[in-house]
Design a protein around this motif. Structure first.
Motif, PDB file in Angstrom:
ATOM      1  N   VAL A  41      -4.676  -2.907  49.598  1.00  0.00           N
ATOM      2  CA  VAL A  41      -4.521  -3.643  48.343  1.00  0.00           C
ATOM      3  C   VAL A  41      -5.805  -3.561  47.525  1.00  0.00           C
ATOM      4  O   VAL A  41      -5.788  -3.276  46.322  1.00  0.00           O
ATOM      5  CB  VAL A  41      -4.139  -5.106  48.634  1.00  0.00           C
ATOM      6  CG1 VAL A  41      -4.260  -5.963  47.382  1.00  0.00           C
ATOM      7  CG2 VAL A  41      -2.727  -5.182  49.198  1.00  0.00           C
ATOM      8  N   ALA A  42      -6.950  -3.797  48.168  1.00  0.00           N
ATOM      9  CA  ALA A  42      -8.228  -3.757  47.457  1.00  0.00           C
ATOM     10  C   ALA A  42      -8.510  -2.364  46.899  1.00  0.00           C
ATOM     11  O   ALA A  42      -9.024  -2.222  45.770  1.00  0.00           O
ATOM     12  CB  ALA A  42      -9.357  -4.198  48.381  1.00  0.00           C
ATOM     13  N   GLU A  43      -8.197  -1.328  47.667  1.00  0.00           N
ATOM     14  CA  GLU A  43      -8.421   0.043  47.198  1.00  0.00           C
ATOM     15  C   GLU A  43      -7.514   0.369  46.013  1.00  0.00           C
ATOM     16  O   GLU A  43      -7.937   1.067  45.079  1.00  0.00           O
ATOM     17  CB  GLU A  43      -8.184   1.027  48.335  1.00  0.00           C
ATOM     18  CG  GLU A  43      -9.274   0.994  49.404  1.00  0.00           C
ATOM     19  CD  GLU A  43      -8.894   1.759  50.667  1.00  0.00           C
ATOM     20  OE1 GLU A  43      -9.804   2.084  51.451  1.00  0.00           O
ATOM     21  OE2 GLU A  43      -7.679   2.040  50.866  1.00  0.00           O
ATOM     22  N   GLY A  51       7.271  -9.174  44.703  1.00  0.00           N
ATOM     23  CA  GLY A  51       6.488  -9.947  43.758  1.00  0.00           C
ATOM     24  C   GLY A  51       4.993  -9.759  43.949  1.00  0.00           C
ATOM     25  O   GLY A  51       4.227  -9.723  42.976  1.00  0.00           O
ATOM     26  N   GLN A  52       4.563  -9.630  45.206  1.00  0.00           N
ATOM     27  CA  GLN A  52       3.139  -9.399  45.478  1.00  0.00           C
ATOM     28  C   GLN A  52       2.700  -8.031  44.966  1.00  0.00           C
ATOM     29  O   GLN A  52       1.606  -7.884  44.409  1.00  0.00           O
ATOM     30  CB  GLN A  52       2.870  -9.534  46.981  1.00  0.00           C
ATOM     31  CG  GLN A  52       2.990 -10.962  47.488  1.00  0.00           C
ATOM     32  CD  GLN A  52       2.906 -11.039  48.997  1.00  0.00           C
ATOM     33  OE1 GLN A  52       3.331 -10.131  49.717  1.00  0.00           O
ATOM     34  NE2 GLN A  52       2.365 -12.148  49.505  1.00  0.00           N
ATOM     35  N   LYS A  53       3.545  -7.022  45.149  1.00  0.00           N
ATOM     36  CA  LYS A  53       3.230  -5.687  44.616  1.00  0.00           C
ATOM     37  C   LYS A  53       3.079  -5.731  43.100  1.00  0.00           C
ATOM     38  O   LYS A  53       2.211  -5.079  42.524  1.00  0.00           O
ATOM     39  CB  LYS A  53       4.323  -4.695  45.001  1.00  0.00           C
ATOM     40  CG  LYS A  53       4.363  -4.342  46.477  1.00  0.00           C
ATOM     41  CD  LYS A  53       5.536  -3.423  46.780  1.00  0.00           C
ATOM     42  CE  LYS A  53       5.629  -3.121  48.276  1.00  0.00           C
ATOM     43  NZ  LYS A  53       6.812  -2.286  48.608  1.00  0.00           N
ATOM     44  N   GLN A  54       3.953  -6.506  42.457  1.00  0.00           N
ATOM     45  CA  GLN A  54       3.885  -6.646  41.010  1.00  0.00           C
ATOM     46  C   GLN A  54       2.529  -7.218  40.593  1.00  0.00           C
ATOM     47  O   GLN A  54       1.888  -6.738  39.658  1.00  0.00           O
ATOM     48  CB  GLN A  54       5.009  -7.566  40.536  1.00  0.00           C
ATOM     49  CG  GLN A  54       5.002  -7.867  39.052  1.00  0.00           C
ATOM     50  CD  GLN A  54       5.215  -6.638  38.238  1.00  0.00           C
ATOM     51  OE1 GLN A  54       6.241  -6.003  38.350  1.00  0.00           O
ATOM     52  NE2 GLN A  54       4.249  -6.276  37.433  1.00  0.00           N
ATOM     53  N   ARG A  55       2.077  -8.226  41.309  1.00  0.00           N
ATOM     54  CA  ARG A  55       0.796  -8.848  40.973  1.00  0.00           C
ATOM     55  C   ARG A  55      -0.382  -7.907  41.240  1.00  0.00           C
ATOM     56  O   ARG A  55      -1.362  -7.902  40.503  1.00  0.00           O
ATOM     57  CB  ARG A  55       0.634 -10.154  41.745  1.00  0.00           C
ATOM     58  CG  ARG A  55       1.456 -11.289  41.138  1.00  0.00           C
ATOM     59  CD  ARG A  55       1.253 -12.592  41.851  1.00  0.00           C
ATOM     60  NE  ARG A  55       2.176 -12.738  42.977  1.00  0.00           N
ATOM     61  CZ  ARG A  55       2.113 -13.715  43.861  1.00  0.00           C
ATOM     62  NH1 ARG A  55       1.153 -14.612  43.792  1.00  0.00           N
ATOM     63  NH2 ARG A  55       2.997 -13.785  44.835  1.00  0.00           N
TER      64      ARG A  55
END
Length: 361
Positions: free
Chosen positions: A93-95, A138-142
């Motif tokens: 996620v951070a990358e 939803g998390q991917k969207q954010r």
């Protein structure tokens, strides 16, 4: 930092096909602005023109007062979130969030700090080491939003980013998106065919049809005071009663329709003899007779129960049925299928507009 965006008579052609025709408007810095319209109306073409992935055939795009002609997508103060999000599945996620910063040469420590700040902003603290595949929709969207914000654009462009989500999550993400936009304060330009998204989130909405911007206004105005027959029939449900104006005065206009003379307000000051359409929203109709020129009588085709409300469908004069929405507390009054029923409305809730093409015709 946000920037205003101006479209100055933008026309975009693909061969003989004109996708956008002489579009002009100004989006203020820090505004949440939506382009709303059916598929193929030209809204995504406008977004790609603002982002620099397309050049206008005529006209100009200005961002923060600067003409963008000849300036490529990678040099503009914009970031684009695609419909499919385009996240990198093999990166954390951070990358993903800091990918653009790595390309720009920012060191690893500063990138990590920036990722943590953005994860807090999007309410995903301490999730940076997860893989994208471990996240919900939803998390991917954010995360896609955070990646776009990482490069500190002045304008964020969003191309139907919620379309792949289920209804409940889509409704939740509307609030999330609006809250994020208000926190960061930059200009959001949002593309959607979903009226609920546009009405819920936007400061202003441009309603488009076949490459033309039909109306620009806030959501309440677009819904309650549409400027054209297309806008009235595209935004929300509406009952159209076409005919010709037989009387016009300060109180409004009376249209001779297949159901007799019907009255409504006349904001465009149309004159007697003009072809027109009277629009009445389903929630504005009520069971029972009213004044003679605000009462419609027809046969009941169907009654559909939907929990908090019921929809009564009456036979229309053309292909479209007349729809009446009845609240749960009034459900005891519902008519039976097959009978002839009278429905009425308050004259100031009817709207008379010039004759024009309706949505989905």
């Amino acid at each position: 930092m946000s920037a205003d965006v101006e479209l100055d008579r933008i026309t975009v052609r693909f061969g003989q096909f004109t996708a956008v025709s002489e579009a002009s408007l100004k989006i203020a810095g820090g505004e949440f602005f939506s382009f709303l319209g059916p598929s193929g109306c030209g809204k995504t073409t406008i977004l790609r023109t603002v982002s620099g992935f397309l050049d206008p055939s005529e006209g100009a795009v200005r961002i923060a007062g600067k003409d963008m002609t000849g300036i490529g997508a990678n040099k503009r103060p914009t970031a684009l979130i695609f419909q499919n999000l385009a996240l990198f599945p093999l990166m954390t996620v951070a990358e993903n969030i800091t990918y653009g910063l790595r390309v720009r040469g920012m060191n690893k420590t500063d990138r990590r700090r920036r990722a943590e700040d953005l994860l807090n902003l999007i309410a995903l603290p301490r999730q940076g080491d997860k893989l994208v595949s471990e996240l919900s929709g939803g998390q991917k969207q954010r995360v896609a939003i955070a990646r776009a914000l990482a490069v500190e654009p002045q304008v964020l462009l969003l191309d139907e980013p919620l379309s792949a989500l289920d209804l409940k999550l889509r409704q939740h993400m509307r609030n999330e998106l609006r809250a994020i936009q208000q926190r960061v304060g930059i200009t959001f330009i949002y593309i959607t065919h979903d009226q609920g998204e546009a009405l819920t989130m936007s400061d202003l909405i441009a309603v488009m049809n076949q490459g033309i911007i039909e109306q620009v206004a806030d959501g309440r105005t677009v819904y309650d005071a549409p400027g054209t027959a297309f806008v009235a029939s595209f935004v929300g449900e509406n009952n159209p009663f076409p005919g010709r104006i037989i009387k016009a005065d300060k109180a409004g206009a009376v249209v001779e329709t297949a159901f007799g003379p019907l009255r409504g307000r006349n904001p465009q000051n149309l004159k007697a003899g003009a072809p027109a359409i009277l629009f009445v929203r389903p929630e504005s109709l009520k069971l029972g007779k009213g004044e003679k020129d605000t009462t419609i009588t027809s046969s009941v085709l169907n009654v559909a129960f939907e929990g908090n409300a019921s929809h009564v469908f009456l036979k229309g004069a053309g292909k479209k049925d007349i729809t009446l929405t009845v609240g749960r507390l009034e459900s005891a009054k519902l008519p039976e299928q097959g009978i002839t029923a009278a429905v009425s409305y308050d004259a100031d809730l009817g709207l008379v507009l010039p004759e024009g093409k309706l949505a989905r015709e």
